[in-house]
Design a protein around this motif. Structure first.
Motif, PDB file in Angstrom:
ATOM      1  N   GLY A 299       0.893  15.747   1.117  1.00  0.00           N
ATOM      2  CA  GLY A 299       0.651  14.247   1.607  1.00  0.00           C
ATOM      3  C   GLY A 299       1.748  13.232   1.356  1.00  0.00           C
ATOM      4  O   GLY A 299       2.027  12.343   2.129  1.00  0.00           O
ATOM      5  N   LEU A 300       2.563  13.602   0.127  1.00  0.00           N
ATOM      6  CA  LEU A 300       3.870  12.577   0.150  1.00  0.00           C
ATOM      7  C   LEU A 300       4.596  12.705   1.261  1.00  0.00           C
ATOM      8  O   LEU A 300       5.110  11.611   1.673  1.00  0.00           O
ATOM      9  CB  LEU A 300       4.429  12.910  -1.285  1.00  0.00           C
ATOM     10  N   SER A 301       4.905  14.023   1.407  1.00  0.00           N
ATOM     11  CA  SER A 301       5.773  14.174   2.677  1.00  0.00           C
ATOM     12  C   SER A 301       5.188  13.642   3.993  1.00  0.00           C
ATOM     13  O   SER A 301       6.173  12.966   4.756  1.00  0.00           O
ATOM     14  CB  SER A 301       5.946  15.834   2.804  1.00  0.00           C
ATOM     15  N   THR A 302       3.914  13.742   4.030  1.00  0.00           N
ATOM     16  CA  THR A 302       3.331  13.147   5.259  1.00  0.00           C
ATOM     17  C   THR A 302       3.701  11.635   5.448  1.00  0.00           C
ATOM     18  O   THR A 302       4.046  10.960   6.487  1.00  0.00           O
ATOM     19  CB  THR A 302       1.868  13.562   5.490  1.00  0.00           C
ATOM     20  N   VAL A 303       3.296  10.976   4.323  1.00  0.00           N
ATOM     21  CA  VAL A 303       3.261   9.612   4.242  1.00  0.00           C
ATOM     22  C   VAL A 303       4.829   9.135   4.390  1.00  0.00           C
ATOM     23  O   VAL A 303       5.136   8.173   5.134  1.00  0.00           O
ATOM     24  CB  VAL A 303       2.763   8.921   2.845  1.00  0.00           C
ATOM     25  N   ARG A 304       5.524   9.717   3.886  1.00  0.00           N
ATOM     26  CA  ARG A 304       7.246   9.476   4.102  1.00  0.00           C
ATOM     27  C   ARG A 304       7.736   9.883   5.342  1.00  0.00           C
ATOM     28  O   ARG A 304       8.552   9.147   6.065  1.00  0.00           O
ATOM     29  CB  ARG A 304       7.855  10.342   2.856  1.00  0.00           C
ATOM     30  N   LEU A 305       7.019  10.727   6.051  1.00  0.00           N
ATOM     31  CA  LEU A 305       7.630  11.169   7.354  1.00  0.00           C
ATOM     32  C   LEU A 305       7.236  10.239   8.372  1.00  0.00           C
ATOM     33  O   LEU A 305       7.832   9.798   9.400  1.00  0.00           O
ATOM     34  CB  LEU A 305       7.170  12.718   7.794  1.00  0.00           C
ATOM     35  N   ASN A 306       5.902   9.688   8.243  1.00  0.00           N
ATOM     36  CA  ASN A 306       5.280   8.697   9.091  1.00  0.00           C
ATOM     37  C   ASN A 306       5.940   7.268   8.898  1.00  0.00           C
ATOM     38  O   ASN A 306       5.710   6.397   9.628  1.00  0.00           O
ATOM     39  CB  ASN A 306       3.751   8.697   8.913  1.00  0.00           C
ATOM     40  N   GLY A 307       6.325   7.114   7.738  1.00  0.00           N
ATOM     41  CA  GLY A 307       6.943   5.626   7.514  1.00  0.00           C
ATOM     42  C   GLY A 307       5.871   4.999   6.921  1.00  0.00           C
ATOM     43  O   GLY A 307       4.701   5.080   7.008  1.00  0.00           O
TER      44      GLY A 307
ATOM     45  N   SER B 193       0.817  -1.104   0.193  1.00  0.00           N
ATOM     46  CA  SER B 193       0.151  -0.029  -0.034  1.00  0.00           C
ATOM     47  C   SER B 193       0.823   1.186   0.195  1.00  0.00           C
ATOM     48  O   SER B 193       0.317   2.197  -0.399  1.00  0.00           O
ATOM     49  CB  SER B 193      -0.828   0.044   1.175  1.00  0.00           C
ATOM     50  N   VAL B 194       1.915   1.070   0.507  1.00  0.00           N
ATOM     51  CA  VAL B 194       3.157   2.471   0.805  1.00  0.00           C
ATOM     52  C   VAL B 194       3.234   2.522  -0.827  1.00  0.00           C
ATOM     53  O   VAL B 194       3.154   3.824  -1.322  1.00  0.00           O
ATOM     54  CB  VAL B 194       4.170   1.942   1.361  1.00  0.00           C
ATOM     55  N   ALA B 195       3.438   1.701  -1.396  1.00  0.00           N
ATOM     56  CA  ALA B 195       4.164   1.829  -2.950  1.00  0.00           C
ATOM     57  C   ALA B 195       2.922   2.435  -4.063  1.00  0.00           C
ATOM     58  O   ALA B 195       3.158   3.397  -4.583  1.00  0.00           O
ATOM     59  CB  ALA B 195       4.684   0.584  -3.576  1.00  0.00           C
ATOM     60  N   MET B 196       1.704   2.007  -3.615  1.00  0.00           N
ATOM     61  CA  MET B 196       0.471   2.456  -4.205  1.00  0.00           C
ATOM     62  C   MET B 196       0.205   3.967  -4.055  1.00  0.00           C
ATOM     63  O   MET B 196       0.114   4.729  -4.852  1.00  0.00           O
ATOM     64  CB  MET B 196      -0.678   1.555  -3.832  1.00  0.00           C
ATOM     65  N   VAL B 197       0.655   4.384  -2.830  1.00  0.00           N
ATOM     66  CA  VAL B 197       0.051   5.775  -2.198  1.00  0.00           C
ATOM     67  C   VAL B 197       1.149   6.608  -2.912  1.00  0.00           C
ATOM     68  O   VAL B 197       0.928   7.729  -3.269  1.00  0.00           O
ATOM     69  CB  VAL B 197       0.215   5.688  -0.610  1.00  0.00           C
ATOM     70  N   ASN B 198       2.399   6.222  -2.590  1.00  0.00           N
ATOM     71  CA  ASN B 198       3.469   6.957  -3.309  1.00  0.00           C
ATOM     72  C   ASN B 198       3.233   7.194  -4.727  1.00  0.00           C
ATOM     73  O   ASN B 198       3.289   8.221  -5.140  1.00  0.00           O
ATOM     74  CB  ASN B 198       4.966   6.234  -3.203  1.00  0.00           C
ATOM     75  N   LYS B 199       3.012   6.311  -5.567  1.00  0.00           N
ATOM     76  CA  LYS B 199       2.917   6.434  -7.017  1.00  0.00           C
ATOM     77  C   LYS B 199       1.657   7.032  -7.423  1.00  0.00           C
ATOM     78  O   LYS B 199       1.478   7.944  -8.388  1.00  0.00           O
ATOM     79  CB  LYS B 199       2.838   4.974  -7.624  1.00  0.00           C
ATOM     80  N   SER B 200       0.573   6.781  -6.531  1.00  0.00           N
ATOM     81  CA  SER B 200      -0.619   7.927  -6.835  1.00  0.00           C
ATOM     82  C   SER B 200      -0.321   9.345  -6.461  1.00  0.00           C
ATOM     83  O   SER B 200      -0.736  10.235  -7.390  1.00  0.00           O
ATOM     84  CB  SER B 200      -1.753   7.312  -5.734  1.00  0.00           C
ATOM     85  N   LEU B 201       0.244   9.599  -5.575  1.00  0.00           N
ATOM     86  CA  LEU B 201       0.850  10.959  -5.216  1.00  0.00           C
ATOM     87  C   LEU B 201       1.603  11.638  -6.129  1.00  0.00           C
ATOM     88  O   LEU B 201       1.686  12.866  -6.456  1.00  0.00           O
ATOM     89  CB  LEU B 201       1.304  10.892  -3.634  1.00  0.00           C
ATOM     90  N   ILE B 202       2.516  10.729  -6.721  1.00  0.00           N
ATOM     91  CA  ILE B 202       3.363  11.162  -7.704  1.00  0.00           C
ATOM     92  C   ILE B 202       2.820  11.351  -8.755  1.00  0.00           C
ATOM     93  O   ILE B 202       3.057  12.470  -9.681  1.00  0.00           O
ATOM     94  CB  ILE B 202       4.590  10.489  -7.669  1.00  0.00           C
ATOM     95  N   ALA B 203       1.756  10.723  -9.123  1.00  0.00           N
ATOM     96  CA  ALA B 203       0.956  11.300 -10.336  1.00  0.00           C
ATOM     97  C   ALA B 203       0.057  12.284 -10.178  1.00  0.00           C
ATOM     98  O   ALA B 203      -0.048  12.960 -11.118  1.00  0.00           O
ATOM     99  CB  ALA B 203      -0.085   9.973 -10.631  1.00  0.00           C
ATOM    100  N   LEU B 204      -0.442  12.438  -8.929  1.00  0.00           N
ATOM    101  CA  LEU B 204      -0.905  13.758  -8.768  1.00  0.00           C
ATOM    102  C   LEU B 204      -0.211  14.915  -8.739  1.00  0.00           C
ATOM    103  O   LEU B 204      -0.594  16.154  -9.219  1.00  0.00           O
ATOM    104  CB  LEU B 204      -1.550  13.743  -7.239  1.00  0.00           C
TER     105      LEU B 204
END
Length: 118
Positions: free
Chosen positions: A106-114, A35-46
């Motif tokens: 959002g991407l920063s928050t996801v990466r900050l929280n791990g 799910s981390v990879a999916m969220v990362n790719k989705s946010l990068i697409a955004l």
């Protein structure tokens, strides 16, 4: 005149590069194993969608400046700034900037929280 050419080039390159990134990330979202990879790719697409909209804005402004206004912008400035075309282009720029900004946050928050929270 060189500024107009540079604006056209940067706008065109921004559109091409961000389209490439969007297509690549959207195609690979289905193959994500976490799910981390999916969220990362989705946010990068955004982010690339937002930057694509800003690139479109830059290209449209450069085309208008080069082909429509030429050297007579000062004569039509008030008419242009109150026109629906200018408003639409301004909305395009604002939406693009906001989409990129919120997706980066959002991407920063996801990466900050791990990854343990996802």
């Amino acid at each position: 005149s060189s500024l107009k050419v540079i604006s056209l080039i940067i706008g065109g390159l921004a559109i091409l590069a961000n389209l490439t990134i969007m297509i690549k990330n959207i195609r690979t979202i289905k193959s994500c194993t976490s799910s981390v990879a999916m969220v990362n790719k989705s946010l990068i697409a955004l982010i690339s969608l937002g930057d694509l909209l800003v690139g479109c804005y830059l290209l449209v402004i450069a085309v208008y400046d080069t082909a429509v206004f030429k050297k007579g912008y000062c004569r039509v400035q008030t008419t242009w700034m109150t026109s629906y075309k200018c408003s639409i282009i301004g909305v395009l720029s604002t939406i693009g900037s906001q989409v990129s900004l919120f997706a980066m946050a959002g991407l920063s928050t996801v990466r900050l929280n791990g990854s343990e929270d996802l």
